[in-house]
Write a protein that holds these residues in place. Structure first.
Motif, PDB file in Angstrom:
ATOM      1  N   MET A 265      14.813   6.755   1.449  1.00 21.24           N
ATOM      2  CA  MET A 265      14.296   6.652   2.378  1.00 21.24           C
ATOM      3  C   MET A 265      14.582   5.046   3.248  1.00 21.24           C
ATOM      4  N   ALA A 266      13.695   4.175   3.304  1.00 19.53           N
ATOM      5  CA  ALA A 266      13.677   3.246   3.069  1.00 19.53           C
ATOM      6  C   ALA A 266      12.588   2.499   1.935  1.00 19.53           C
ATOM      7  N   ILE A 267      12.957   0.866   2.260  1.00 20.37           N
ATOM      8  CA  ILE A 267      12.129   0.552   1.479  1.00 20.37           C
ATOM      9  C   ILE A 267      11.721  -1.159   2.024  1.00 20.37           C
ATOM     10  N   ALA A 268      10.643  -1.487   1.785  1.00 20.91           N
ATOM     11  CA  ALA A 268       9.736  -2.326   2.402  1.00 20.91           C
ATOM     12  C   ALA A 268       8.812  -3.475   1.455  1.00 20.91           C
ATOM     13  N   ALA A 269       8.607  -5.062   1.680  1.00 20.12           N
ATOM     14  CA  ALA A 269       8.384  -5.741   0.865  1.00 20.12           C
ATOM     15  C   ALA A 269       7.500  -6.476   1.122  1.00 20.12           C
ATOM     16  N   SER A 270       6.424  -6.816   1.183  1.00 22.79           N
ATOM     17  CA  SER A 270       5.383  -7.379   1.287  1.00 22.79           C
ATOM     18  C   SER A 270       5.803  -9.100   1.362  1.00 22.79           C
ATOM     19  N   GLU A 271       5.462  -9.935   1.770  1.00 20.54           N
ATOM     20  CA  GLU A 271       5.733 -11.521   1.679  1.00 20.54           C
ATOM     21  C   GLU A 271       4.708 -11.672   0.154  1.00 20.54           C
ATOM     22  N   ILE A 272       5.984 -13.298   0.014  1.00 25.33           N
ATOM     23  CA  ILE A 272       5.553 -13.492  -0.977  1.00 25.33           C
ATOM     24  C   ILE A 272       3.941 -13.588  -1.141  1.00 25.33           C
ATOM     25  N   CYS A 273       3.235 -13.161  -2.291  1.00 25.01           N
ATOM     26  CA  CYS A 273       1.566 -13.438  -3.022  1.00 25.01           C
ATOM     27  C   CYS A 273       1.836 -14.458  -3.900  1.00 25.01           C
ATOM     28  N   HIS A 274       0.843 -15.227  -4.011  1.00 24.66           N
ATOM     29  CA  HIS A 274       0.036 -15.855  -4.872  1.00 24.66           C
ATOM     30  C   HIS A 274      -0.752 -15.583  -5.485  1.00 24.66           C
ATOM     31  N   ALA A 280      -3.647  -6.374  -1.519  1.00 24.60           N
ATOM     32  CA  ALA A 280      -4.238  -5.099  -0.783  1.00 24.60           C
ATOM     33  C   ALA A 280      -3.266  -6.158   0.885  1.00 24.60           C
ATOM     34  N   GLY A 281      -3.632  -7.251   1.542  1.00 20.60           N
ATOM     35  CA  GLY A 281      -3.444  -8.094   2.028  1.00 20.60           C
ATOM     36  C   GLY A 281      -1.472  -7.477   1.827  1.00 20.60           C
ATOM     37  N   GLY A 282      -0.821  -7.760   0.713  1.00 21.53           N
ATOM     38  CA  GLY A 282       0.732  -7.517   0.840  1.00 21.53           C
ATOM     39  C   GLY A 282       1.246  -6.067   1.048  1.00 21.53           C
ATOM     40  N   TYR A 283      -0.075  -5.493   0.400  1.00 20.31           N
ATOM     41  CA  TYR A 283       0.344  -3.836   0.908  1.00 20.31           C
ATOM     42  C   TYR A 283       0.107  -3.637   2.544  1.00 20.31           C
ATOM     43  N   SER A 284      -0.935  -3.711   2.956  1.00 24.10           N
ATOM     44  CA  SER A 284      -0.529  -3.678   4.386  1.00 24.10           C
ATOM     45  C   SER A 284       0.566  -4.543   5.172  1.00 24.10           C
ATOM     46  N   GLN A 285       0.862  -5.193   4.687  1.00 27.61           N
ATOM     47  CA  GLN A 285       2.317  -6.022   5.531  1.00 27.61           C
ATOM     48  C   GLN A 285       3.671  -4.877   4.696  1.00 27.61           C
ATOM     49  N   ALA A 286       3.811  -4.258   3.784  1.00 29.56           N
ATOM     50  CA  ALA A 286       4.560  -3.462   3.883  1.00 29.56           C
ATOM     51  C   ALA A 286       4.844  -2.613   4.216  1.00 29.56           C
ATOM     52  N   LEU A 287       3.703  -1.687   4.294  1.00 34.72           N
ATOM     53  CA  LEU A 287       3.381  -0.137   5.337  1.00 34.72           C
ATOM     54  C   LEU A 287       3.915  -0.946   6.606  1.00 34.72           C
ATOM     55  N   THR A 288       3.655  -1.983   6.830  1.00 32.99           N
ATOM     56  CA  THR A 288       3.568  -2.570   8.204  1.00 32.99           C
ATOM     57  C   THR A 288       5.562  -2.482   8.766  1.00 32.99           C
ATOM     58  N   MET A 289       5.415  -3.086   7.505  1.00 25.79           N
ATOM     59  CA  MET A 289       7.593  -2.823   7.765  1.00 25.79           C
ATOM     60  C   MET A 289       7.875  -2.179   7.878  1.00 25.79           C
ATOM     61  N   LEU A 290       7.760  -0.651   6.679  1.00 22.31           N
ATOM     62  CA  LEU A 290       8.390   0.499   6.587  1.00 22.31           C
ATOM     63  C   LEU A 290       7.759   0.970   8.221  1.00 22.31           C
ATOM     64  N   ASP A 291       6.658   1.517   8.764  1.00 26.07           N
ATOM     65  CA  ASP A 291       6.875   1.876  10.033  1.00 26.07           C
ATOM     66  C   ASP A 291       7.588   1.342  10.837  1.00 26.07           C
ATOM     67  N   LEU A 292       7.904  -0.194  10.848  1.00 23.16           N
ATOM     68  CA  LEU A 292       8.425  -1.007  11.840  1.00 23.16           C
ATOM     69  C   LEU A 292       9.702  -0.534  11.788  1.00 23.16           C
ATOM     70  N   LYS A 293      10.618  -0.099  10.759  1.00 24.37           N
ATOM     71  CA  LYS A 293      12.150   0.811  10.414  1.00 24.37           C
ATOM     72  C   LYS A 293      12.245   1.968  10.558  1.00 24.37           C
ATOM     73  N   LYS A 294      11.110   2.882  10.939  1.00 21.78           N
ATOM     74  CA  LYS A 294      10.704   3.880  11.612  1.00 21.78           C
ATOM     75  C   LYS A 294      11.051   4.156  12.441  1.00 21.78           C
ATOM     76  N   PHE A 305      10.960  -7.523   4.313  1.00 23.09           N
ATOM     77  CA  PHE A 305      10.555  -8.643   4.505  1.00 23.09           C
ATOM     78  C   PHE A 305      10.136  -9.090   6.172  1.00 23.09           C
ATOM     79  N   LEU A 306       8.676  -8.782   5.747  1.00 25.81           N
ATOM     80  CA  LEU A 306       8.097  -8.963   7.754  1.00 25.81           C
ATOM     81  C   LEU A 306       8.783  -9.545   8.525  1.00 25.81           C
TER      82      LEU A 306
END
Length: 413
Positions: A265-274, A280-294, A305-306
């Protein structure tokens, strides 16, 4: 006699096993696992082809060869039947005429044997011999390739600890990840892939297959939760990891739809982590982007990417505020009323013109009109609604209003 000799050679190295098959069938042999990683190959004193050479050099079948074999129906046929199949040459990918068979365990593909055709075409007897070789090879695979589940389970459990923020010591995390994944990735992204149905064994294996054959990205850690697959990806092209991951995700989405249907259905990714403690923050970003797509239907599916969402990030809040207000932009109301009375399309013309950054030629091409026709329409808008597009503030205000209007209309369909 042939089967007895096969069992004898199966006890030796896999390369010697490939050599024996090659000698019997008079053609070079490669043996691969289920993800097309090269396990063994015979000598090739007489014939070979570009695809086989590239496979041996890279220790894996080139990605473009795999995709072409899928598109030509070769790999699906191998999955569907137990007997060897003949494959015609495909010159564009350097593939010569050959015969292949899938190595299976209870109808699950665990590997492949490929034989390049020599000076004479394969006989029916050769096909029977290759089938026997696949049976014997399956026994060998089961002995060598199975006991991996405990380690995989450890990796999944540790990944969840990272995703939930339980691990906060960067050095300790790095030490642990090196146990799972040799070599430190300097940059990575957390990717969440959502499916329309719960991820079962088959879908998870299909996803792993697409991830493993990729020569663009590598998976460091992976797990799944209900309808979602969660991945820690890094790109093999380190100069622009975001572009590499984005290109891979777009290709994977397309290939999944072609082979397995519309369940992704949809794919989302976090900003690039170093740093690993950013997981954990990256996972939260990806979920935020996923919710935004819905929530925002206009958000293109290939934005992962967000930061790509731009002002769409604020749409949920803006739409709520828009619903609460009785205000309507007077210029847009005038255009709407004029379109309704005269059966024109000035409002949609304005939207496309603004979306193309006020580029007359680009907008005219989308509208399938002459640039002079578009210029005339813009003058009509000025006369009817008093629109003056001479400042960035005016342009972006109107575009945002039109975007919100379009999103609202789409959500009501």
């Amino acid at each position: 006699m042939f089967e007895k000799q096969l069992w004898q050679h199966a006890a030796s190295s896999l390369n010697e096993f490939a050599d024996f098959i090659s000698e019997a069938l008079k053609g070079p042999v490669t043996i691969e696992d289920a993800t097309h990683r090269l396990l063994a190959y015979s000598g090739h004193p007489q014939v070979t082809d570009g695809a086989r050479t590239a496979t041996i050099m890279g220790r894996r079948v080139p990605e473009e060869v795999i995709h072409r074999l899928w598109n030509e129906g070769v790999i699906p046929s191998l999955h569907q039947q137990n007997e060897p199949i003949s494959i015609s040459a495909i010159d564009e990918i350097g593939l010569g005429t050959r015969m292949a068979v899938a190595v299976k365990e209870k109808q699950t593909v665990i590997g492949y044997i490929w034989v390049v055709e020599g000076d004479t075409p394969f006989s029916e007897e050769a096909k029977e011999d290759l089938h026997s070789a696949a049976v014997v090879c399956g026994q060998r695979f089961r002995q060598q390739l199975h006991p991996r589940n405990p380690a995989q389970q450890d990796q999944q459990e540790y990944f969840w600890r990272l995703l939930t923020g339980d691990e906060t010591d960067e050095q300790a995390v790095e030490h642990q990840i090196l146990r799972f994944f040799p070599g430190r990735a300097q940059q990575f992204s957390i990717v969440v892939i959502e499916f329309s149905e719960r991820l079962e064994h088959n879908a998870w294996e299909q996803l792993n297959y697409l991830l493993t054959i990729s020569q663009q990205v590598k998976v460091m850690l992976k797990t799944y939760d209900q309808h979602q697959a969660i991945l820690m990806l890094y790109g093999l092209e380190s100069r622009n990891i975001e572009a590499t991951i984005s290109a891979f995700l777009r290709q994977m989405h397309r290939v999944w739809q072609e082979r397995y249907g519309d369940t992704l259905m949809a794919i989302a990714a976090s900003e690039i982590c170093h740093r690993y403690t950013e997981v954990a923050g990256g996972y939260s970003q990806a979920l935020t982007m996923l919710d935004l797509k819905k929530q925002v239907r206009q958000l293109p599916s290939h934005y992962y990417f967000l930061h790509e969402a731009g002002y769409y990030r604020f749409f949920p809040v803006l739409l709520q505020r828009w619903d609460e207000e009785t205000f309507t932009h007077p210029s847009l109301k005038n255009l709407f009323d004029y379109d309704a009375e005269n059966e024109t399309e000035l409002l949609s013309t304005l939207y496309i013109y603004l979306s193309e950054d006020c580029n007359v030629n680009a907008a005219a091409k989308i509208l399938h009109v002459h640039p002079n026709t578009l210029s005339y329409r813009l003058k009509r808008m000025q006369a009817i609604a008093g629109i003056r597009l001479n400042t960035a503030h005016e342009k972006w205000t109107l575009l945002l209003e039109l975007e919100l209007l379009k999103e609202k209309q789409t959500s009501q369909l």
